[in-house]
Structure formats: C-alpha cells, structure tokens
Design an enzyme around this catalytic site. Sequence first.
Site, short mmCIF file in Angstrom:
data_model
loop_
_atom_site.label_atom_id
_atom_site.label_comp_id
_atom_site.label_asym_id
_atom_site.label_seq_id
_atom_site.Cartn_x
_atom_site.Cartn_y
_atom_site.Cartn_z
N VAL A 100 104.61 125.78 -41.24
CA VAL A 100 105.04 126.06 -42.63
C VAL A 100 104.23 125.22 -43.61
CG1 VAL A 100 106.96 125.97 -44.26
CG2 VAL A 100 107.39 126.68 -41.90
N PHE A 122 101.84 115.61 -34.23
CA PHE A 122 102.66 115.81 -33.02
C PHE A 122 102.65 117.30 -32.67
CE2 PHE A 122 107.09 116.63 -31.33
CZ PHE A 122 106.74 116.33 -30.03
N VAL A 145 105.60 109.36 -40.56
CA VAL A 145 106.54 109.05 -41.67
C VAL A 145 107.58 108.00 -41.30
CG1 VAL A 145 106.26 111.25 -42.88
CG2 VAL A 145 108.04 111.03 -41.12
N ALA A 200 113.01 119.80 -46.25
CA ALA A 200 113.05 121.03 -45.45
C ALA A 200 114.18 120.85 -44.44
CB ALA A 200 111.72 121.25 -44.73
N TYR A 231 118.23 117.08 -33.46
CA TYR A 231 117.65 117.82 -34.59
C TYR A 231 118.73 118.19 -35.60
CZ TYR A 231 115.02 121.57 -36.97
OH TYR A 231 114.40 122.37 -37.89
#
Length: 421
Positions: A100, A122, A145, A200, A231
């Site tokens: 994306v 990754f 990050v 996101a 997740y």
Amino acid sequence: MLSQALLRLASAVSRRRMKLLLGVALLAYVASVWGNLVNMRSIQENGELRIESKIEEIVEPLREKIRDLEKSFTQKYPPVKFLSEKDRKRILITGGAGFVGSHLADKLMMDGHEVTVVDNFFTGRKRNVEHWIGHENFELINHDVVEPLYIEVDQIYHLASPASPPNYMYNPIKTLKTNTIGTLNMLGLAKRVGARLLLASTSEVYGDPEVHPQSEDYWGHVNPIGPRACYDEGKRVAETMCYAYMKQEGVEVRVARIFNTFGPRMHMNDGRVVSNFILQALQGEPLTVYGSGSQTRAFQYVSDLVNGLVALMNSNVSSPVNLGNPEEHTILEFAQLIKNLVGSGSEIQFLSEAQDDPQKRKPDIKKAKLMLGWEPVQVPLEEGLNKAIHYFRKELEYQANNQYIPKPKPARIKKGRMRHS
Ligand SMILES: NC(=O)c1ccc[n+]([C@@H]2O[C@H](COP(=O)([O-])OP(=O)(O)OC[C@H]3O[C@@H](n4cnc5c(N)ncnc54)[C@H](O)[C@@H]3O)[C@@H](O)[C@H]2O)c1
C-alpha cells in the site's frame, strides 16, 4: 671546314640526345618516386583504416556505456505536478516500500509533494519505489520505527507493520513492538514537529465480528490471546495511543480502518487469499481454500484505498473511518473467478479451517461516503484482478527459479530473529 661543321653537328645532336636521355631518366625517376609515394600512401591509408576500425571496435562499447550512464542520469521519472512552496507538503510514509505504502508514495509524488519513505524492508522492497530513487522530491530511509526518528515533516502516514497473517505471526513480539513502540515513536515525532498523523489501522480491530456489516462504532470481537492477537491487539492499542496523544498533547490524528485490499506489488509470500489464488492458478496448482469456502471477504483495489487515505488525511475527520469495499463474495466465489480470469485448469482444494479466521467481513462505509465523499468505485473487481494477475505473471518471470507456490498450510510461528523467506 666541312669536317668541323660535321663535328659540331654531331656534338650538338649527342648533347640533345643526352638532354633527352637525361630528361627521360628524370621523368622515370620522378614517376617511380611518385609511384612509391602513392604506394606508401595506400599502405598507410589501409593501415590507418585498420587501426581506425580496431579503435572503433574498442570505443563503441564504451560509447554505449556512456550513453547508458547518461540515460540513467537523465532518467525519466513519472510526471509530477508542480506545487508552490505554500501547497507542497513534506510527507513521511512509514512502511512506504510495502504494497500500500508504495502506491501511496506514487500518488503523493505525482501530486507534487516531497515524500520520505521510511522502511526496514521486512516485507517491503526497494523495487517498489525504485522508480523514484534520485528524484529531488523523494527520499528513502532504511529505518526501523521501533527506534525514534528525527526529521521535519508536515504529515505522517504511519503504515509500518507487517499486514498479512503469515508475516505478522512470524515474529509476534516484533509485530507488537512495531505497532506499539513504533506508533509511540511516530506520535512523538508528530507532536515534536506539529505534523498530522494518519494511522493505517485495520478491519481486524473488529476481530471475528458479531455485527454485520461492521460500522465504526462497533467495538469488535477479538481474542486477545489468539495467534492473530499480536496484530489485532497491536492495532487496537495503536488507535488508543493516537487518541491519547490527540487528547493530551493536541496531536492531529486520522485513523483509517482498512479492509482487505489487493493489487500489484503485493508480496509473493503475502499469504492472503487473492495473491495465493492468483499464484496457484498461474502455476496450475490447486487453489487452496481453508474451511468450506463459505466465509466472505470484500476486496478493494489499492488505488481506491490510496484515494481514501489521502482524502481522510486532508479532511477534518479525526474519528476512525472504514475504508473498504462493501461488495461481499465468498472465498469459493473468489477462487472460481480468479481461476476463470487466469484461464487455469487448477482444481479447488479444501483444507482445514485456520484458527480465528473471521467468517464474515464487510465494511459499512456510510461514514466515508458522507464525510469524505469517498467510495471504492474507480477500479471494478474484475479489472483490478486482471491488473494483479498481470503483475504476478511478470513477477513469476522475474523470479530466478521461475516458480513460487504458496504453501497450503497455516502461518507458522518461528522463534528467533525475524527474517523473511
Ligand atoms: N493490505 C491490506 O489489505 C491491509 C488491510 C488492513 C490494514 N492494512 C495496513 O496497511 C499497512 C500497509 O499494509 P501492506 O498491505 O502494504 O503491507 P506490507 O507488508 O506490504 O507493508 C508494510 C511495510 O511496513 C514495513 N515495516 C514493517 N515493520 C516495520 C518496522 N518496524 N519499521 C519500518 N518499517 C516496517 C514493511 O517492510 C513493509 O514495507 C499496514 O499497517 C497494515 O496493517 C493493510
């Protein structure tokens, strides 16, 4: 008297003959010198020709290399709009080398902004953004990050996170760190430089939903200790962090709850249903369906999503917004459709159900329609699937071993360092 006259005549004749002979000899000499000169010249010319052609043989490939180098210096980038200093924004995309993120980078670059992509590669790839490398408005930074980042930006699209089950289950702790520490770091950056941050987020915050379709005010049904929790819960706490920073620190936040998206540049080992089915169909392998195939999904094409993300970022809507396609299909319908579009003779193979796999997934997008004027209608499903099929066909040709068969088994959890196969 007569004899003297005869002698004078004879000597005059012989002098004339001598002169004549001398003249002839001189002419012959000049002719031979001339001939030699001409000869030497032609030998020299031949030699020169041969040397010239030898030089040409050596120089031509060098010239070609120079032409290639010149071409690479004057590389043609996709056309970008000119924006005045006032309208041009400095935009950071974390995870911008992923599926994306790289499409979002394309859109923002073409709109004329300055784009910095931050990625730890990754699941992302340099190839996804290589067409911008060297452009004066573009920068690519290899950075995780989970570590703080100090740059000056006006907007942050925070996409960094593995997104497909095999990838986020590969190293659940790292997935949690990326979504928690990574999001804190980006919110800290947003606070420091006064940037607006768009997170996101995902439809996975709704878990295996008991409400159908899912609207933004539904709180979800998530198993906090299941295999997908790293997740799902990671994104849920990332949303919580955004609103804590908004309330406590006044950071401007936008939260996009993204539903299933597909298109070119999805990773080959993404493991999600669209890429799996396309790759299997292209290689004549069975299309693997987990469970009965009656579970539903709704897919949007990536450029539609990107338009929605940009619209949300530039809107005044700070509460979460669903971005997805409400057109629902069963997994079995997808398998059949993809098989037909590829023209493949593959069979459909049924495997045991994956744990915590949501049975239904369909966004309610009334809010996006009303507040952003957005709908995922620009690329219809079949057109989008054909684009993705074309991409994966090319990818298979590009692969050295020319084959990539997604493994028909649930995602694994691997101990140790994060690596992608
Ligand atoms: N594609 C979808 O269907 C979908 C659906 C819902 C939500 N999302 C969200 O959209 C975002 C992008 O998803 P995608 O499909 O492009 O996935 P992707 O895996 O292609 O992209 C994610 C990118 O983040 C990078 N990344 C991961 N961890 C990082 C870290 N610690 N530091 C820096 N970079 C890191 C990866 O290398 C990759 O480039 C993700 O946050 C995902 O959760 C995607």
